[in-house]
Design a protein around this motif. Structure first.
Motif, mmCIF file in Angstrom:
data_model
loop_
_atom_site.group_PDB
_atom_site.id
_atom_site.type_symbol
_atom_site.label_atom_id
_atom_site.label_comp_id
_atom_site.label_asym_id
_atom_site.label_seq_id
_atom_site.Cartn_x
_atom_site.Cartn_y
_atom_site.Cartn_z
ATOM 1 N N PRO A 1 0.670 -1.165 -0.164
ATOM 2 C CA PRO A 1 -0.077 0.166 0.029
ATOM 3 C C PRO A 1 0.966 1.387 0.090
ATOM 4 O O PRO A 1 1.922 1.348 0.711
ATOM 5 C CB PRO A 1 -0.864 -0.075 1.230
ATOM 6 C CG PRO A 1 -0.802 -1.630 1.753
ATOM 7 C CD PRO A 1 0.459 -2.200 1.308
ATOM 8 N N VAL A 2 0.342 2.352 -0.824
ATOM 9 C CA VAL A 2 1.170 3.586 -0.823
ATOM 10 C C VAL A 2 1.457 4.109 0.580
ATOM 11 O O VAL A 2 2.683 4.527 0.943
ATOM 12 C CB VAL A 2 0.462 4.890 -1.747
ATOM 13 C CG1 VAL A 2 1.002 5.819 -1.687
ATOM 14 C CG2 VAL A 2 0.454 4.003 -3.152
ATOM 15 N N GLU A 3 0.622 4.037 1.441
ATOM 16 C CA GLU A 3 0.595 4.763 2.742
ATOM 17 C C GLU A 3 1.960 3.958 3.548
ATOM 18 O O GLU A 3 2.733 4.563 4.203
ATOM 19 C CB GLU A 3 -0.703 4.584 3.628
ATOM 20 C CG GLU A 3 -1.922 5.515 3.032
ATOM 21 C CD GLU A 3 -2.303 4.632 1.880
ATOM 22 O OE1 GLU A 3 -2.032 3.508 1.683
ATOM 23 O OE2 GLU A 3 -3.274 5.580 1.329
ATOM 24 N N GLN A 4 1.866 2.577 3.337
ATOM 25 C CA GLN A 4 2.827 1.760 3.906
ATOM 26 C C GLN A 4 4.231 1.911 3.335
ATOM 27 O O GLN A 4 5.185 2.048 4.033
ATOM 28 C CB GLN A 4 2.580 0.357 3.855
ATOM 29 C CG GLN A 4 3.646 -0.597 4.680
ATOM 30 C CD GLN A 4 3.310 -2.143 4.348
ATOM 31 O OE1 GLN A 4 2.336 -2.564 3.763
ATOM 32 N NE2 GLN A 4 4.295 -3.050 4.857
ATOM 33 N N VAL A 5 4.327 2.196 2.135
ATOM 34 C CA VAL A 5 5.526 2.699 1.618
ATOM 35 C C VAL A 5 6.198 4.126 2.039
ATOM 36 O O VAL A 5 7.337 3.990 2.247
ATOM 37 C CB VAL A 5 5.497 2.797 -0.109
ATOM 38 C CG1 VAL A 5 6.727 3.318 -0.514
ATOM 39 C CG2 VAL A 5 5.111 1.275 -0.588
#
Length: 225
Positions: free
Chosen positions: A73-77
């Motif tokens: 997920p973008v947020e995790q990245v």
């Protein structure tokens, strides 16, 4: 007992923890140099491609690569990159993931082998990591690699010839094969005296401990190697 300690380091140019691990290991070397059991340390870098399927000209950002190609997920990245940027800063590195140009690192590894043949591997390693993580330089293209090589004292024409002709491709593959034989699945990975392995960007004290125990002949008692 040997007069020097040999350390083989498997790492990738596109590995943020490899640059952090390099700095921490260098700090350990400085401390070891002034210790009771100090002796010279010979360092050799070896090739490892974390993402060999990466195209030379990847269309997108580092976030795009990790999110789309690794299924994160973008947020995790974004959180992960912020975390590693903070750790890099703690060892004096200024990571710029917004400027970073993700690319295949095979040619950069070939350049490292060429530099080793000229006695400039450690200088070339540092220049490539700085260019990739701090300066946003594309390290997958021969033109950019030739320029970086010239900055550490390598002949531009010789570098271009070596990289264009794949003269060191087999050396890169030999390193990767050796990593597989050792069971190395991630980098950085440090092998001391061909026998004692330390995985990851450990704190300087962990590296220093292994060096001290090898130098004093008490490595058999070590639990972290």
């Amino acid at each position: 007992m040997a007069d020097t300690i040999k350390v083989d380091i498997w790492s990738d140019i596109a590995c943020p923890w490899c640059y952090i691990g390099k700095r921490r290991f260098e700090e350990a070397l400085d401390a070891f140099a002034s210790s009771e059991h100090s002796k010279p340390v010979e360092i050799e870098y070896h090739s490892f491609e974390l993402a060999p399927d990466t195209p030379t000209d990847f269309a997108g950002t580092e976030i795009d690569f990790l999110a789309k190609h690794k299924g994160m997920p973008v947020e995790q990245v974004e959180q992960m990159l912020g975390h590693v940027t903070g750790i890099a800063s703690s060892v004096g590195l200024n990571y710029d993931f917004d400027a970073l140009q993700h690319t295949k690192t095979l040619k950069a590894h070939e350049l490292l082998h060429f530099a080793k043949s000229k006695g400039l591997q450690r200088e070339m390693k540092e220049r490539l990591l700085k260019a990739y993580f701090e300066e946003g330089t594309h390290v997958g293209r021969i033109d950019e690699l030739v320029t970086l090589a010239s900055e550490v004292g390598l002949d531009q024409d010789e570098v271009r010839s070596a990289l264009t002709g794949d003269a060191f491709a087999r050396d890169v593959q030999a390193d990767i094969d050796q990593a597989r034989a050792y069971g190395i699945n991630g980098v950085p990975f440090f092998v001391f005296e061909g026998a004692y392995g330390v995985s990851g960007a450990q704190e300087p004290a962990a590296f220093q401990s292994v060096l001290e125990q090898i130098a004093s002949g008490s490595i058999g008692e070590a639990s972290d190697a």
